[in-house]
Design an enzyme around this catalytic site. Structure first.
Site, PDB file in Angstrom:
ATOM      1  N   ASP A   1     -10.879   3.042   3.964  1.00  0.00           N
ATOM      2  CA  ASP A   1     -11.226   1.622   3.859  1.00  0.00           C
ATOM      3  C   ASP A   1     -12.748   1.440   3.809  1.00  0.00           C
ATOM      4  O   ASP A   1     -13.227   0.326   3.596  1.00  0.00           O
ATOM      5  CB  ASP A   1     -10.711   0.888   5.108  1.00  0.00           C
TER       6      ASP A   1
ATOM      7  N   GLN B   1      -4.412  -1.666   9.442  1.00  0.00           N
ATOM      8  CA  GLN B   1      -4.422  -3.001   8.842  1.00  0.00           C
ATOM      9  C   GLN B   1      -5.101  -3.994   9.792  1.00  0.00           C
ATOM     10  O   GLN B   1      -4.806  -4.046  10.985  1.00  0.00           O
ATOM     11  CB  GLN B   1      -2.986  -3.440   8.525  1.00  0.00           C
TER      12      GLN B   1
ATOM     13  N   LYS C   1       0.841  -1.199   0.000  1.00  0.00           N
ATOM     14  CA  LYS C   1       0.000   0.000   0.000  1.00  0.00           C
ATOM     15  C   LYS C   1       0.881   1.257   0.000  1.00  0.00           C
ATOM     16  O   LYS C   1       0.600   2.234  -0.706  1.00  0.00           O
ATOM     17  CB  LYS C   1      -0.944  -0.016   1.216  1.00  0.00           C
TER      18      LYS C   1
HETATM   19  N1  GUN Z   1      -6.726  -6.790   5.960  1.00  0.00           N
HETATM   20  C1  GUN Z   1      -6.969  -7.504   4.829  1.00  0.00           C
HETATM   21  N2  GUN Z   1      -7.557  -6.732   3.903  1.00  0.00           N
HETATM   22  C2  GUN Z   1      -7.711  -5.506   4.446  1.00  0.00           C
HETATM   23  C3  GUN Z   1      -8.243  -4.283   3.973  1.00  0.00           C
HETATM   24  O1  GUN Z   1      -8.721  -4.154   2.853  1.00  0.00           O
HETATM   25  N3  GUN Z   1      -8.179  -3.245   4.852  1.00  0.00           N
HETATM   26  C4  GUN Z   1      -7.657  -3.364   6.080  1.00  0.00           C
HETATM   27  N4  GUN Z   1      -7.655  -2.291   6.861  1.00  0.00           N
HETATM   28  N5  GUN Z   1      -7.158  -4.469   6.552  1.00  0.00           N
HETATM   29  C5  GUN Z   1      -7.177  -5.544   5.736  1.00  0.00           C
END
Ligand code: GUN
Length: 285
Positions: A121, A98, A54
């Protein structure tokens, strides 16, 4: 094989290039550089890889990033304090914590601490409510990526029968609203659905988001349907989607592969959301 392959890698590259252009335009017209804050608690190796990707994606499109890495034993209170401080920080446009956090931390409490204006998100109750109400807001990245893929494939959504298999808060439920907003006729199927193959065979657009390897086979698919596979399941035979790709690609009109379908779209849509949050915050300030 008859189905057209919907190439998520290619579409995600196009989306990122579009975001890079729009970031440059925003800055050239007097806007600030958008900034994403990432928060990672603990040492789950997969989470580290996801967050690193990311951050790399931010760099590639001209979005700034600040990363907070906290030890696994961080208390919930300390994490909530950080997430709220990022909400108050005028130099941060998007907040990504995350998931999942370590077991002693309640993910719902963390999500509730995220400033909805920075909820890139799309996880907060505010974002979910705006989406259900058909109002502008930040949409979670994976379902937004599914819609982007359908548009890229030229799939007609207006009046189409769309069947979503799976009703998670992160994917299935947002897709109900997104597809309704595009005037599809939407069915949400799940583990208690009677005669799942018959329900799925109604679909012009079939979306699998259940996390069961190869649950959907040829008997679930109407000839010519567009099939989007959100599943990513680690099995002894490698990564598998929720769709039996080999069997279904003989019948479907278009299909996403796993890997290389929906997966690459998630980070691209995070970039879209971070720019959108920056623009919306700059209008409000
Ligand atoms: N863990 C796995 N996929 C995601 C996601 O799209 N966002 C977040 N914050 N954590 C994740």
């Amino acid at each position: 094989m008859s189905a057209k392959i919907i190439d998520g890698k290619q579409v995600s590259t196009e989306v990122r290039e579009r975001v890079a252009d729009q970031v440059a335009e925003f800055i050239a017209s007097g806007g600030h550089q958008p900034v994403l804050a990432t928060v990672l608690v603990g040492d789950d190796p997969a989470s580290h890889v996801y967050v690193a990707n990311k951050i790399k994606a931010c760099e590639a499109v001209g979005i700034g990033s600040v990363h907070h890495e906290l030890p696994a034993e961080t208390s919930q209170d300390d994490l909530l304090t950080l997430v709220r401080a990022l909400g108050d920080d005028d130099g941060v446009d998007g907040i990504l914590v995350q998931l999942p956090p370590p077991d002693h931390i309640d993910p719902d409490a963390v999500i509730a601490a995220i400033d909805p204006a920075k909820d890139v998100d799309g996880l907060t109750a505010t974002s979910a409510g705006l989406l259900v109400g058909g109002r502008p807001g930040l949409v979670s990245c994976t379902p937004a990526g599914v819609i982007e893929l359908l548009d890229h494939a030229g799939t007609e959504l207006e009046g189409a029968e769309a069947v979503i298999v799976g009703r998670s808060n992160l994917v299935g439920k947002p897709l109900i609203s997104l597809l309704l907003a595009r005037n599809a006729t939407v069915t949400a199927a799940h583990s208690r659905t009677r005669d799942l193959p018959a329900v799925c065979r109604r679909a012009d657009v079939l979306i699998a988001a259940v996390g069961v390897p190869e649950l959907l086979g040829a008997e679930h698919v109407k000839p010519g349907a567009t099939v989007i596979d959100v599943g990513i399941n680690r099995t002894d035979d490698g990564l598998k989607g929720d769709v039996d790709f080999e069997a279904v690609s003989e019948i479907a009109g278009a299909i996403t592969p796993v890997p290389g379908g929906v997966g690459p779209m998630t980070i691209a849509m995070l970039m879209v959301n971070t720019l959108a949050a920056a623009k919306s915050r700059s209008k409000q300030s």
